[in-house]
Design a protein around this motif. Structure first.
Motif, PDB file in Angstrom:
ATOM      1  N   GLY A 460     -26.464 -68.975  42.718  1.00 12.23           N
ATOM      2  CA  GLY A 460     -26.195 -69.494  44.048  1.00 12.23           C
ATOM      3  C   GLY A 460     -27.414 -69.725  44.907  1.00 12.23           C
ATOM      4  O   GLY A 460     -27.296 -69.995  46.107  1.00 12.23           O
ATOM      5  N   GLY A 461     -28.602 -69.600  44.309  1.00 14.73           N
ATOM      6  CA  GLY A 461     -29.831 -69.834  45.051  1.00 14.73           C
ATOM      7  C   GLY A 461     -30.640 -70.951  44.410  1.00 14.73           C
ATOM      8  O   GLY A 461     -30.133 -71.739  43.612  1.00 14.73           O
ATOM      9  N   PHE A 462     -31.913 -71.023  44.773  1.00 17.31           N
ATOM     10  CA  PHE A 462     -32.799 -71.991  44.122  1.00 17.31           C
ATOM     11  C   PHE A 462     -33.096 -71.526  42.696  1.00 17.31           C
ATOM     12  O   PHE A 462     -33.303 -70.338  42.445  1.00 17.31           O
ATOM     13  N   THR A 463     -33.102 -72.475  41.775  1.00 15.90           N
ATOM     14  CA  THR A 463     -33.347 -72.174  40.367  1.00 15.90           C
ATOM     15  C   THR A 463     -34.511 -73.011  39.858  1.00 15.90           C
ATOM     16  O   THR A 463     -34.603 -74.205  40.153  1.00 15.90           O
ATOM     17  N   LEU A 464     -35.382 -72.367  39.098  1.00 15.15           N
ATOM     18  CA  LEU A 464     -36.442 -73.081  38.393  1.00 15.15           C
ATOM     19  C   LEU A 464     -36.001 -73.169  36.934  1.00 15.15           C
ATOM     20  O   LEU A 464     -36.077 -72.199  36.177  1.00 15.15           O
ATOM     21  N   LEU A 465     -35.491 -74.319  36.556  1.00 16.79           N
ATOM     22  CA  LEU A 465     -35.014 -74.543  35.198  1.00 16.79           C
ATOM     23  C   LEU A 465     -36.167 -75.058  34.345  1.00 16.79           C
ATOM     24  O   LEU A 465     -36.754 -76.099  34.650  1.00 16.79           O
ATOM     25  N   LEU A 485     -34.634 -70.006  35.083  1.00 13.46           N
ATOM     26  CA  LEU A 485     -33.697 -70.049  33.963  1.00 13.46           C
ATOM     27  C   LEU A 485     -34.429 -70.754  32.837  1.00 13.46           C
ATOM     28  O   LEU A 485     -34.657 -71.971  32.896  1.00 13.46           O
ATOM     29  N   ALA A 486     -34.824 -69.994  31.808  1.00  7.91           N
ATOM     30  CA  ALA A 486     -35.629 -70.535  30.715  1.00  7.91           C
ATOM     31  C   ALA A 486     -34.729 -70.894  29.547  1.00  7.91           C
ATOM     32  O   ALA A 486     -34.010 -70.045  29.012  1.00  7.91           O
ATOM     33  N   ALA A 508     -39.813 -79.901  30.231  1.00  8.30           N
ATOM     34  CA  ALA A 508     -39.493 -80.230  31.623  1.00  8.30           C
ATOM     35  C   ALA A 508     -39.352 -78.970  32.458  1.00  8.30           C
ATOM     36  O   ALA A 508     -38.960 -77.906  31.962  1.00  8.30           O
ATOM     37  N   VAL A 509     -39.690 -79.110  33.744  1.00  6.10           N
ATOM     38  CA  VAL A 509     -39.478 -78.070  34.752  1.00  6.10           C
ATOM     39  C   VAL A 509     -38.723 -78.707  35.905  1.00  6.10           C
ATOM     40  O   VAL A 509     -39.182 -79.715  36.464  1.00  6.10           O
ATOM     41  N   TYR A 510     -37.571 -78.141  36.243  1.00  2.00           N
ATOM     42  CA  TYR A 510     -36.729 -78.657  37.328  1.00  2.00           C
ATOM     43  C   TYR A 510     -36.632 -77.619  38.441  1.00  2.00           C
ATOM     44  O   TYR A 510     -36.394 -76.434  38.164  1.00  2.00           O
ATOM     45  N   LEU A 511     -36.762 -78.058  39.678  1.00  2.00           N
ATOM     46  CA  LEU A 511     -36.403 -77.224  40.828  1.00  2.00           C
ATOM     47  C   LEU A 511     -35.023 -77.676  41.288  1.00  2.00           C
ATOM     48  O   LEU A 511     -34.827 -78.841  41.644  1.00  2.00           O
ATOM     49  N   ILE A 512     -34.057 -76.754  41.259  1.00  2.00           N
ATOM     50  CA  ILE A 512     -32.669 -77.083  41.552  1.00  2.00           C
ATOM     51  C   ILE A 512     -32.221 -76.343  42.807  1.00  2.00           C
ATOM     52  O   ILE A 512     -32.449 -75.147  42.962  1.00  2.00           O
ATOM     53  N   ARG A 513     -31.599 -77.069  43.717  1.00  2.00           N
ATOM     54  CA  ARG A 513     -31.145 -76.525  44.989  1.00  2.00           C
ATOM     55  C   ARG A 513     -29.933 -75.605  44.787  1.00  2.00           C
ATOM     56  O   ARG A 513     -29.279 -75.649  43.736  1.00  2.00           O
ATOM     57  N   PRO A 514     -29.588 -74.816  45.797  1.00  2.00           N
ATOM     58  CA  PRO A 514     -28.403 -73.964  45.683  1.00  2.00           C
ATOM     59  C   PRO A 514     -27.100 -74.739  45.470  1.00  2.00           C
ATOM     60  O   PRO A 514     -26.146 -74.188  44.923  1.00  2.00           O
ATOM     61  N   ASP A 515     -27.043 -75.999  45.908  1.00  2.00           N
ATOM     62  CA  ASP A 515     -25.839 -76.805  45.667  1.00  2.00           C
ATOM     63  C   ASP A 515     -25.919 -77.564  44.347  1.00  2.00           C
ATOM     64  O   ASP A 515     -25.139 -78.487  44.107  1.00  2.00           O
ATOM     65  N   GLN A 516     -26.848 -77.179  43.485  1.00  2.00           N
ATOM     66  CA  GLN A 516     -26.981 -77.714  42.128  1.00  2.00           C
ATOM     67  C   GLN A 516     -27.370 -79.190  42.103  1.00  2.00           C
ATOM     68  O   GLN A 516     -27.091 -79.902  41.143  1.00  2.00           O
ATOM     69  N   HIS A 517     -28.066 -79.642  43.143  1.00  2.00           N
ATOM     70  CA  HIS A 517     -28.715 -80.949  43.131  1.00  2.00           C
ATOM     71  C   HIS A 517     -30.183 -80.751  42.780  1.00  2.00           C
ATOM     72  O   HIS A 517     -30.797 -79.745  43.153  1.00  2.00           O
ATOM     73  N   VAL A 518     -30.745 -81.721  42.077  1.00  2.00           N
ATOM     74  CA  VAL A 518     -32.149 -81.653  41.681  1.00  2.00           C
ATOM     75  C   VAL A 518     -33.030 -81.899  42.908  1.00  2.00           C
ATOM     76  O   VAL A 518     -32.847 -82.898  43.627  1.00  2.00           O
ATOM     77  N   ALA A 519     -33.972 -80.981  43.142  1.00  5.60           N
ATOM     78  CA  ALA A 519     -34.918 -81.161  44.241  1.00  5.60           C
ATOM     79  C   ALA A 519     -36.187 -81.872  43.760  1.00  5.60           C
ATOM     80  O   ALA A 519     -36.733 -82.721  44.475  1.00  5.60           O
ATOM     81  N   ALA A 520     -36.655 -81.514  42.556  1.00  5.82           N
ATOM     82  CA  ALA A 520     -37.882 -82.109  42.024  1.00  5.82           C
ATOM     83  C   ALA A 520     -37.950 -81.786  40.536  1.00  5.82           C
ATOM     84  O   ALA A 520     -37.243 -80.902  40.042  1.00  5.82           O
TER      85      ALA A 520
END
Length: 541
Positions: A460-465, A485-486, A508-520
């Protein structure tokens, strides 16, 4: 005093006297939500799960009669799953992916809304709105039991609002008389007729279409498959210029009849006249029971802005679209998904207030997208001239035999997740060869991961995928934390994760917002770039 005339499907939050009704000064709360419908409850649940105290004021004691919204999209189920109610909704609903379009007695073509595998949830479920709301409230009760600071007050009607620079005062009427409550922030989720919006002197901009549609929910045993069937100029002529059929749980079927603008609504809603239309469609020998009926008019309108100082509007209170395409309730839940994490960060002092302006920017974009699609659907379903009617029917004739014409057939462009292209919170897209569907601003598509699914592991927070890429377990920037999340090829036996998140990239490295939208997204981890994007996604830069 409050009006007692209200028919409930579920009495979920009976009136109970609050201790605040005995106080001399109004108690102050961080967030007050007006409206106990799906959008208001989902927003309150999201905030409460973050530990943000929230009070919901509803002028009734539960869920009203009538199915109303019935089609809930995959993205809505994913949002509700993040809130802890998705599995129950899937179990309760009728699953469908297939739709068929007819012109008169001929089938024009059929379509599959989710042709690819590798998703936890289907394209749509059909579930009557009262059941959808009930499941959300049941999830609230479970969250309350676990300590979430959520309160729902039934039969608390707001009769006046006084907006100040740093708070809002609300005059509330109950069965035992009035009291006053104060809020740092107010969310208006009180429906299309929003009393809050009207008391603030605000209104909609947009179009009202001159046509009427009769809804009938009927209980019957029928051989129709679990699909969406839409008729243009149906062969059962007395039933209207178009017709839509959906299956719901509990043996209930939804039928929509296009009946025209110049009709006597009171006359049309008489049971004998509804039955005349249904009999023409189903045959006089089919036994059925009319459960609920209503008449609605197409409207494609929205408020100019969704934020007005300390007051934010969401759902039907902020925007209205025609129901073909199932974009009303589904877009409202996307409002809740967007506003929840942003207001949570602001209330907790982790983000500046200007982050809430991005709620307005992103969800006004979403509303415009829905209005555009709903307007086009309405224009196709209800031609306004002989020439447009001729064109519409020519498209239908072509589409029967020629695939190129089928994208032009519009029986309601069904709800899809909103992509915030050029969104104010988007960071860099630094992943050469990355798939377009996971670009910044896009909602994360699901994929099988090990024994489960990706979206269920994002939290439910920011995720670094990270996908086959190195990175620390956490990244922190100005008090905001993104947890890693590796994942690797070993977690992706179906190949769906690589297809949807890597494309032609090797890592790839994704920064994902708490609402599960891609930030970068990037090809490799860069601490400075991730920290900058994290701050930007919280409105800090």
């Amino acid at each position: 005093m409050l009006d007692d005339r209200y028919s409930l499907a579920f009495r979920l939050y009976p009136y109970a006297r609050s201790t605040e009704q005995d106080g001399d000064a109004p108690a102050r709360h961080p967030v007050v939500v007006l409206g106990g419908g799906p959008v208001g409850i989902a927003t309150a649940l999201d905030l409460g799960l973050q530990g943000v105290p929230v009070v919901v004021l509803d002028d009734h004691e539960g869920v009203g009669q009538g199915s109303r919204a019935i089609c809930f999209a995959k993205r809505t189920l994913e949002i509700c799953d993040r809130l802890g109610a998705g599995a129950e909704m899937l179990e309760a609903g009728v699953v469908w992916n297939l739709g068929k379009v007819f012109h008169a007695e001929r089938k024009v073509f059929e379509f599959n809304l989710l042709p690819e595998a590798g998703h936890r949830f289907p394209a749509f479920i059909n579930l009557q709105q009262p059941h959808f709301e009930r499941l959300l409230v049941e999830r609230v009760r479970a969250a309350q039991a676990a300590g979430a600071p959520i309160e729902i007050r039934g039969r608390n009607r707001v009769d006046a609002v006084d907006v100040h620079e740093d708070h809002v005062l609300l005059d509330v009427m109950t069965p035992e008389g009035p009291y006053r409550i104060a809020a740092d922030w107010v969310i208006g989720a009180d429906g299309a007729g929003s009393p809050l919006r009207k008391r603030m002197g605000l209104d909609f901009e947009g179009r009202v279409f001159k046509d009427s549609f009769l809804i009938a929910d009927i209980r019957m045993n029928a051989e129709f498959p679990t699909e969406r069937w839409f008729w243009f100029e149906p062969p059962f002529k007395s039933s209207g210029a178009s017709c839509l059929l959906h299956k719901q749980p509990e043996g209930i079927w939804r039928v929509d009849f296009q009946i025209g603008w110049d009709v006597d609504r009171e006359e049309e809603l008489k049971e004998k006249n509804i039955r005349a239309r249904l009999d023409a469609m189903l045959g006089a020998d089919v036994d059925y029971e009319i459960v609920w009926s209503s008449i609605y008019t197409f409207q494609c309108r929205r408020m100019k802005r969704f934020r007005h100082g300390r007051v934010l509007f969401a759902g039907d209170a902020a925007h209205q679209v025609s129901p073909f395409g199932a974009r009303g309730a589904n877009s409202g839940i996307q409002d809740a998904d967007n506003i929840g994490w942003k207001l949570g960060l602001v209330v907790q002092g982790k983000a500046p207030e200007r982050l809430l302006d991005t709620y307005c920017a992103e969800r006004c974009h979403g509303a415009d997208e829905n209005i555009l699609n709903s307007t086009r659907s309405t224009d196709f379903i209800t031609p306004k001239s002989a020439v447009s009617h001729l064109f519409r029917n020519a498209v239908l004739d072509l589409a029967r035999d020629h695939a190129f014409a089928r994208p032009f057939v519009n029986s309601g462009r069904l709800s899809v997740p909103c992509v915030y292209d050029d969104g104010p919170l988007n960071g860099p897209d630094a992943l050469p060869g990355g798939p377009a569907r996971t670009r910044p601003g896009a909602p994360c598509p699901d994929a099988p991961v090990g024994e489960g699914y990706l979206l269920g592991r994002l939290g439910g927070g920011f995720t670094l995928l990270t996908l086959d890429a190195d990175a620390p377990d956490q990244v922190e920037a100005d008090g905001i934390v993104a947890s890693r999340l590796a994942l690797s090829a070993a977690d992706d036996p179906s190949g769906a994760l690589a297809e949807r998140y890597l494309g032609a990239a090797g890592a790839a490295v994704y920064l994902i917002r708490p609402d599960q939208h891609v930030a970068a997204r990037w090809a490799a981890f860069d601490a400075g770039a991730v920290e900058t994007a994290l701050c930007h996604a919280c409105g800090k830069e």
